[in-house]
Design an enzyme around this catalytic site. Structure first.
Site, PDB file in Angstrom:
ATOM      1  N   TYR A 135       0.822  -1.216   0.000  1.00 30.95           N
ATOM      2  CA  TYR A 135       0.000   0.000   0.000  1.00 30.95           C
ATOM      3  C   TYR A 135       0.854   1.264   0.000  1.00 30.95           C
ATOM      4  CZ  TYR A 135      -4.702  -1.891   0.903  1.00 30.95           C
ATOM      5  OH  TYR A 135      -5.913  -2.509   0.805  1.00 30.95           O
ATOM      6  N   LYS A 190       3.180 -15.142   3.068  1.00 26.21           N
ATOM      7  CA  LYS A 190       3.392 -15.814   1.783  1.00 26.21           C
ATOM      8  C   LYS A 190       4.892 -16.023   1.654  1.00 26.21           C
ATOM      9  CE  LYS A 190       1.749 -17.528  -2.097  1.00 26.21           C
ATOM     10  NZ  LYS A 190       0.820 -18.676  -2.170  1.00 26.21           N
ATOM     11  N   ASP A 222      -3.078 -18.087   1.089  1.00 27.61           N
ATOM     12  CA  ASP A 222      -4.086 -18.807   0.288  1.00 27.61           C
ATOM     13  C   ASP A 222      -4.774 -19.875   1.143  1.00 27.61           C
ATOM     14  OD1 ASP A 222      -1.591 -20.050   0.365  1.00 27.61           O
ATOM     15  OD2 ASP A 222      -1.674 -20.808  -1.686  1.00 27.61           O
ATOM     16  N   ASP A 246      -6.486  -6.814   4.325  1.00 24.29           N
ATOM     17  CA  ASP A 246      -7.612  -6.195   3.610  1.00 24.29           C
ATOM     18  C   ASP A 246      -8.513  -7.283   3.032  1.00 24.29           C
ATOM     19  OD1 ASP A 246      -9.137  -4.177   2.287  1.00 24.29           O
ATOM     20  OD2 ASP A 246      -8.052  -4.622   0.435  1.00 24.29           O
ATOM     21  N   ASP A 250     -12.423  -8.916   4.617  1.00 27.34           N
ATOM     22  CA  ASP A 250     -13.690  -8.944   3.871  1.00 27.34           C
ATOM     23  C   ASP A 250     -14.279 -10.355   3.880  1.00 27.34           C
ATOM     24  OD1 ASP A 250     -13.514  -6.240   3.113  1.00 27.34           O
ATOM     25  OD2 ASP A 250     -14.291  -6.670   1.101  1.00 27.34           O
TER      26      ASP A 250
HETATM   27  C1  IPM Z   1     -10.458  -1.065   3.891  1.00 22.66           C
HETATM   28  C2  IPM Z   1     -10.670  -0.488   2.526  1.00 22.66           C
HETATM   29  C3  IPM Z   1      -9.497   0.422   2.173  1.00 22.66           C
HETATM   30  C4  IPM Z   1      -8.252  -0.435   2.163  1.00 22.66           C
HETATM   31  C5  IPM Z   1      -9.631   1.224   0.876  1.00 22.66           C
HETATM   32  C6  IPM Z   1     -10.884   2.047   0.835  1.00 22.66           C
HETATM   33  C7  IPM Z   1      -8.435   2.087   0.625  1.00 22.66           C
HETATM   34  O1  IPM Z   1     -10.849  -1.501   1.590  1.00 22.66           O
HETATM   35  O2  IPM Z   1     -10.339  -0.282   4.846  1.00 22.66           O
HETATM   36  O3  IPM Z   1     -10.413  -2.288   4.019  1.00 22.66           O
HETATM   37  O4  IPM Z   1      -7.913  -1.059   1.145  1.00 22.66           O
HETATM   38  O5  IPM Z   1      -7.574  -0.491   3.198  1.00 22.66           O
HETATM   39 MG    MG Z   2     -10.989  -3.439   2.456  1.00 19.84          MG
END
Ligand code: IPM
Ligand code: MG
Length: 356
Positions: A135, A190, A222, A246, A250
């Site tokens: 990032y 990884k 993975d 990240d 999710d």
């Molecule tokens: C998160 C989001 C952010 C990230 C984006 C919006 C930059 O997906 O906070 O998980 O990738 O960190």
């Molecule tokens: Mg995110």
């Protein structure tokens, strides 16, 4: 105590409004100041993170953040895109430690896409490093548009990078969190392919020796993704880098029924924090009043606990959230037959009601 309120874009404004209502109802006399961030700030001031917004965030005791982004900004130069606002806040405030708890509330077991027995009682914590990795790598190369067209022959690159102290400090955070839980840490890497993550693995192993009570294991990312949907309850604390965190957070969100339920806290070494739902600005449902405000309301609870020293108030909010779920109230994302579908505002009002 001063709270900076940064609603941002899309559903950000709708969900933050509900969390602010809840904070006000506590009657703790917080001073709250709102500022533009993301696309909204770009529209008004030509920059997603205006100087004044950054200053407000840095001077506040805590920041409550909504979400940023919209597809309509996809063609802007990268430094002007809404996402740069949250990245800039994280970097400038030094918010390296991101806590993303994934808890499956008993009432939402059926809202998960996984079988109930896999997620019932789930309580895991993802500790994501937030100010390093690919990032924030340098150098960064990009495709250059000529006359608004991408020539196709260009190349683009981003650099993945971690330093030893960066890994050490996030490892300590994860082990200390594990000490207060089931005393297990899974470090996700990884290392089979990437040098960055061989260093990660080595450093986490070394730091782990200072926490003999905590059981540490290592998993490739993975495999971790697979185990998260196969047997998520085997995890306690997962610690990983910015990018893997990240993605995995999710995935973990869906175990809880909806990403609309997942709060997060991002802390720096001074205990200052930014609190935001783990989900994004969801431009597809923005303005419809159907977004789930619970992730943001639960983020406000984390803020009370971690930055404002108000653990009792945090507990009140969490109990109120459980109570509205118990009453069968559901926004569209967690709705299932036999429950009552409510709007963003009705959900916020129900939490207020339950608080009292
Ligand atoms: C998160 C989001 C952010 C990230 C984006 C919006 C930059 O997906 O906070 O998980 O990738 O960190
Ligand atoms: Mg995110």
């Amino acid at each position: 105590m001063k709270i900076a309120i940064l609603p941002g874009d899309g559903i950000g404004t709708e969900i933050v409004a509900e969390a602010v209502k809840v904070l006000q109802a506590l009657g703790l006399g917080f001073e709250m100041e709102t500022a533009l961030v993301g696309g909204a700030a770009y529209e008004a001031h030509g920059h997603p993170l205006p100087e004044a917004t950054l200053k407000l965030a840095m001077q506040a005791d805590a920041v409550l953040f909504g979400a940023v982004g919209d597809w309509k900004y996809d063609t802007l130069d990268r430094p002007l895109r809404p996402e740069q606002a949250i990245l800039g806040l994280r970097k400038n405030m030094g918010l390296f430690a991101n806590f993303r708890p994934a808890i499956c509330y008993e009432q939402l077991v059926d809202a998960s896409s996984l079988k109930p027995e896999l997620v019932a009682g789930l309580d895991i914590l993802i500790v994501r490093e937030l100010t390093g990795d690919i990032y924030f790598g340098q150098p960064r190369g990009r495709r250059v548009a000529t006359d608004g067209h991408f020539p196709g022959s260009e190349e683009a690159f981003d650099t993945m990078r971690y330093s030893l102290p960066e890994i050490e400090r996030i490892a300590h955070v994860a082990f200390q969190a594990a000490m207060k839980r089931s005393k297990r840490v899974t470090s996700v890497d990884k290392a089979n392919v990437l040098e960055t993550f061989q260093l990660w693995k080595d450093v986490v192993t070394e730091v782990g020796q200072q926490y003999p009570e905590v059981a540490l294991d290592h998993m490739y990312v993975d495999n971790a993704a697979m185990q998260l949907v196969k047997a998520p309850k085997k995890f306690d604390v997962l610690v990983t880098g910015n990018m893997f965190g990240d993605i995995l957070s999710d995935a973990a969100a869906m175990l809880t029924g909806s990403i609309g339920m997942l709060p997060s806290a991002s802390l720096n070494s001074k205990g200052q924090g930014l609190y935001e739902p783990s989900h994004g600005s969801a431009p597809d449902i923005a303005g419809k009043g159907i977004a789930n405000p619970l992730a943001t309301i639960l983020s406000a609870a984390m803020m009370l606990r971690f930055s404002l020293n108000q653990a009792a108030a945090a507990q009140r909010i969490e109990a109120a959230v459980k109570s509205v779920l118990q009453q069968g109230l559901r926004t569209a994302d967690i709705y299932s037959a036999g429950t009552t579908k409510v709007s963003t505002k009705q959900m916020g009002d129900a939490v207020l009601q339950a608080l009292r």
